[in-house]
Design an enzyme around this catalytic site. Structure first.
Site, PDB file in Angstrom:
ATOM      1  N   ASP A 215       8.806  25.213 -33.615  1.00 48.68           N
ATOM      2  CA  ASP A 215       9.943  25.707 -34.382  1.00 48.68           C
ATOM      3  C   ASP A 215       9.685  25.372 -35.851  1.00 48.68           C
ATOM      4  O   ASP A 215       9.221  24.282 -36.175  1.00 48.68           O
ATOM      5  CB  ASP A 215      11.217  25.017 -33.891  1.00 48.68           C
ATOM      6  CG  ASP A 215      12.433  25.480 -34.667  1.00 48.68           C
ATOM      7  OD1 ASP A 215      12.683  26.689 -34.700  1.00 48.68           O
ATOM      8  OD2 ASP A 215      13.113  24.615 -35.257  1.00 48.68           O
TER       9      ASP A 215
ATOM     10  N   CYS B  93       0.835  -1.203   0.000  1.00 47.91           N
ATOM     11  CA  CYS B  93       0.000   0.000   0.000  1.00 47.91           C
ATOM     12  C   CYS B  93       0.867   1.249   0.000  1.00 47.91           C
ATOM     13  O   CYS B  93       2.092   1.182   0.029  1.00 47.91           O
ATOM     14  CB  CYS B  93      -0.930   0.012   1.206  1.00 47.91           C
ATOM     15  SG  CYS B  93      -0.036   0.114   2.771  1.00 47.91           S
TER      16      CYS B  93
ATOM     17  N   ASP C 159      13.783  20.540 -32.792  1.00 44.98           N
ATOM     18  CA  ASP C 159      14.611  19.384 -33.145  1.00 44.98           C
ATOM     19  C   ASP C 159      16.096  19.654 -33.124  1.00 44.98           C
ATOM     20  O   ASP C 159      16.897  18.730 -33.254  1.00 44.98           O
ATOM     21  CB  ASP C 159      14.231  18.874 -34.546  1.00 44.98           C
ATOM     22  CG  ASP C 159      14.713  19.818 -35.644  1.00 44.98           C
ATOM     23  OD1 ASP C 159      14.732  21.046 -35.394  1.00 44.98           O
ATOM     24  OD2 ASP C 159      15.058  19.342 -36.735  1.00 44.98           O
TER      25      ASP C 159
END
Length: 817
Positions: free
Chosen positions: A504, A85, A703
């Site tokens: 971008d 738990c 990127d």
């Protein structure tokens, strides 16, 4: 301070460049309370710190970072067994955090793993294991030390053992219920009551102490550390029913007056509770195993063997024996064994399992191939560039596992509540017993005992502990199947709060590579002839625009000639002789230099410029022959991606270093209204900050290396997988395929996962809030004794609550993203 109380630790420091940096770091570390000395070595980039027992590693790291430098840390993953738990999770985290050198410990109940961030060289596996075992739990060897083969058994053995204990408990409990039927139905038993009770005691004892041993072991571990958890509740509750019944059987006169004419026994209650809870754990373990199917599927993608060229012959070897630089052969229908670069042949490769792309990708010489993808009908040879743990598949698996082991901020509420939940429940159970003992109806002791057991048994911190991690496991696994890699629960949660997505332009919305878009011929030349002359002249050029023109001619099958007298005036274009004709290819400055007019082509030049393209003028033998236009073309899927984001109610901003005219042309084509043009690489991070200061929650999609600061600054950074490693390292999400439509898919996945977590948390809390009072007997004034909750039903409800939470999390596998 005594020598025994002092410790010496090494802290790797990055970003130092000179002696002034050394002094600054030493000064910062010396200011930390409890540090008696700090010495920094610039050559090894290491700070050696001597300190007292009260100093935490995090204090040292904070001091280094506060001085403007970085502190290197390492992460270790341990398998932790025996947790049941959220209280167990907190105890293990607390124990691990006390180990010297540990900065932070995150424990995930669903994966049964602990992720420990530590200083390099500190907190060895042995120290961590001793700490966890001292807390009453078991430890599995780290995955990197035991290898991949050992993984499945680690889960299978405990599951098999649990199954055996459940089956034995179920059989014995069935016999106990059969023996208890006469008492339940109020009829005479064919056996003596005394002998029947002794048989029931004999049957219940192994259920209580063998099948239920896990609860006692867990409760004892908690007790040793002055805490309580789920095991405590079950152990105390079932022991109360069992021990009371045992005393009734072994000392029948002891309770007769307190409980009425005849003292009933509750062996059926204690045994059935344990059996039902074991069944719940079994179902839960099975369901939790299914939450991790994404990792299992990824692991199953690996090729087992590779066909490698050795001494000119093709040799089949285990994939583990392939080394970087080896040339391997892939035939039709085979799996690519490792990552590599094609050196011969051509084929279409199915990359769906890695990137989520449904269409096969054609691979030729020079193209990269990814291990575990499936070859089509052709065959090719490739040189291995990454093997073992360095392959794309291994890195994806590692990312997914780290994400599944992380915590989302939304889990903090459940963690805080779980810290006090069990003690509060035990206090409520004690209060329930006393209230019904003194003011309850006769037999008061029986009602008090059963209500006490019901309160302990029905409380379920398990559901709270599983609510968040199971959903994150399934969500990150689902993302991996669609080529969306999530760094952690925080990123997954953050994506659902986004209001604006900044894209971008170059490499994200466009291909990032100039391509020929238009050929405009004049002076009686055919388009192919104009392209042949221009491309032949540019053949020796290294300029990206020249390369784009040559590439387009070759793709169209135009035969090129070798240029003579090649010259490339800086910043203007090229001049060459092609087949005896003087050819100029360049801008207006080059044409003006050679006195070539733009008659007839000037309007077309302006039109293409307004469209965001780069027109290149062509002159042959001193006369204008036409022009060719080059542009970084928009990806086919970009418009769909932008429309999807807008359809989700998100603002879209395009960020680019290009000029305003080019940027606006691309934005018009994609339907983007908000454009930030002329942004230098170093200014991108500032643009993200401006949007955040305006109250927007921002995702940055990029990127390149120059996108990394902006990706790190954004609330959620998204890297295009075809980009640089630096960008992917800085990002929170990575789109493996490079398909920008994955941004909308990732946000949709995030929203579905957070919605699922909220459902789980709601039901986990609502279950406890509603049913604990019922177990305590609040319905008695309305329904009399019919309002009491049978402890057996409480056990069934408790077991069902955990299974419900895990099953609800599994619904995420059906979400379409």
């Amino acid at each position: 301070m005594s020598e025994e109380g002092r410790r010496r630790v090494a802290v790797p420091v990055t970003g130092m460049t000179c002696a002034a940096c050394v002094r600054r770091v030493e000064k910062a570390l010396s200011k930390v309370e409890g540090v008696s000395g700090a010495s920094v070595n610039l050559a090894t980039e290491t700070a050696t710190v001597e300190h007292g027992p009260g100093v935490k590693p995090g204090d040292l790291v904070s001091a280094v970072e506060g001085a403007g430098y970085g502190a290197e840390t390492e992460k270790t993953t341990l398998g932790v067994t025996g947790m049941t738990c959220a209280a167990c999770v907190r105890r293990v985290e607390k124990t691990l955090s006390k180990v010297s050198g540990v900065l932070r410990a995150d424990v995930n109940l669903a994966t049964e793993k602990a992720t420990i961030e530590r200083l390099p060289g500190e907190a060895s596996f042995g120290e961590l294991r001793r700490a966890v075992e001292g807390a009453g739990y078991g430890v599995e060897q780290p995955a990197e030390e035991k290898g991949e083969e050992g993984r499945p058994d680690a889960r299978e053995r405990p599951y098999a053992e649990l199954k055996v204990r459940f089956l034995v408990a179920a059989v014995l409990t069935g016999l106990i219920l059969l023996g208890s039927l006469p008492m339940m139905l109020g009829v005479m038993s064919p056996f003596s009551g005394r002998w029947l009770d002794l048989v029931l005691l004999a049957l219940a004892t192994p259920v209580q102490f063998w099948a239920g041993w896990r609860f006692y072991r867990g409760a004892w571990g908690a007790l040793r550390h002055g805490t309580a958890d789920m095991n405590t509740l079950v152990a105390v509750g079932t022991s109360a029913a069992y021990l009371y019944s045992a005393f009734v059987v072994l000392a029948p006169g002891l309770f007769a007056g307190a409980v009425g004419d005849r003292a009933d026994v509750y062996f059926d209650t204690s045994a059935l509770i344990i059996t039902l809870i074991l069944l719940g754990r079994l179902l839960e373990a099975r369901a939790r195993g299914r939450t991790n199917e994404a990792i299992k599927r990824l692991a199953g993608l690996r090729a087992k063997t590779a066909r490698v060229l050795r001494d000119g012959r093709e040799v089949d070897v285990p994939v583990g024996e392939v080394r970087v630089g080896d040339v391997f052969v892939v035939r039709p229908g085979e799996k690519v064994p490792v990552d590599g670069v094609v050196v011969g042949g051509e084929s279409a490769v199915d990359e769906a399992a890695i990137s989520g792309e449904s269409m096969p990708v054609v691979k030729g010489v020079g193209d990269e191939v990814i291990g575990a993808t499936v070859n089509g009908t052709g065959s090719f040879r490739a040189r291995a560039t990454a093997v073992g743990e360095e392959t794309a598949l291994a890195q994806i698996m590692r990312l997914v596992e780290e994400a599944q082991g992380s915590k989302a901020p939304i889990q903090r509420l459940a963690d805080r509540i779980s810290g006090v939940f069990v003690p509060v429940v035990m206090a409520l159970a004690a209060a329930t017993f006393l209230v019904w003992l003194f003011v309850g109806p006769e037999p008061a002791f029986t009602h008090a005992l059963l209500n006490f057991v019901a309160v302990l048994i029905i409380a379920c911190p398990c559901a709270m502990g599983l609510a968040t991690p199971t959903s994150i496991m399934v969500g990150t696994g689902k993302g991996a199947e669609r080529g969306i890699l999530v760094k952690g629960g925080e990123a997954l949660e953050g994506a659902h709060r986004l209001t604006t997505v900044v894209l971008d332009k170059t490499g994200t919305l466009t291909r990032g590579q100039p391509r020929l878009t238009d050929v405009v011929a004049s002076d009686g030349l055919a388009e192919d002839e104009l392209l042949r002359l221009a491309a032949s002249a540019e053949k020796a050029s290294e300029h990206p625009l020249g390369e784009a023109i040559v590439r387009a001619a070759e793709e169209r099958g135009v035969a090129l000639e070798e240029p003579e007298g090649f010259d490339a005036p800086t910043g203007r274009g090229v001049r060459a002789e092609v087949g005896g004709r003087q050819v100029l290819v360049g801008n207006r400055a080059l044409m003006e230099e050679y006195g070539v007019s733009e008659d007839g082509i000037s309007p077309r030049f302006e039109e293409l410029s307004l469209a965001g393209k780069t027109p290149v003028l062509v002159a042959v033998d001193g006369r204008p022959a036409g022009l060719v236009a080059v542009a970084d073309t928009v990806r086919e899927e970009a418009r769909e991606a932008v429309d999807s984001l807008k359809g989700m109610g998100l603002g879209v901003v395009m960020l680019t270093g290009d000029n305003e005219r080019t940027a606006r042309a691309v934005a018009r084509e994609l339907g983007i209204e908000r454009v930030r043009a002329g942004v230098l690489p170093g200014e991108k991070e500032g643009e993200i900050r401006k949007l955040q200061e305006a109250g927007e929650v921002v995702a940055m999609v990029g990127d390149g290396i120059n996108d990394a600061p902006a990706l790190a600054r954004a609330d959620v950074g998204v890297a295009i997988g075809t980009g640089t490693d630096v960008a992917m390292e800085a990002a929170d999400l990575t789109l493996v395929s490079g398909d920008v439509r994955g941004v909308a898919r990732a946000i949709k996945l995030s929203r579905a996962t957070i919605r699922n977590i909220r459902q789980n948390l709601f039901w986990a809390f609502a279950y406890n809030v509603l049913l604990i009072p019922v177990a305590a007997g609040v319905l008695y004034p309305f329904f009399g004794e019919e309002g009491f909750l049978n402890p057996v039903l409480a056990a069934a409800a408790m077991a069902l609550s955990s299974v419900t939470v895990v099953t609800n999390a599994l619904r995420l596998r059906r979400v379409e993203v």
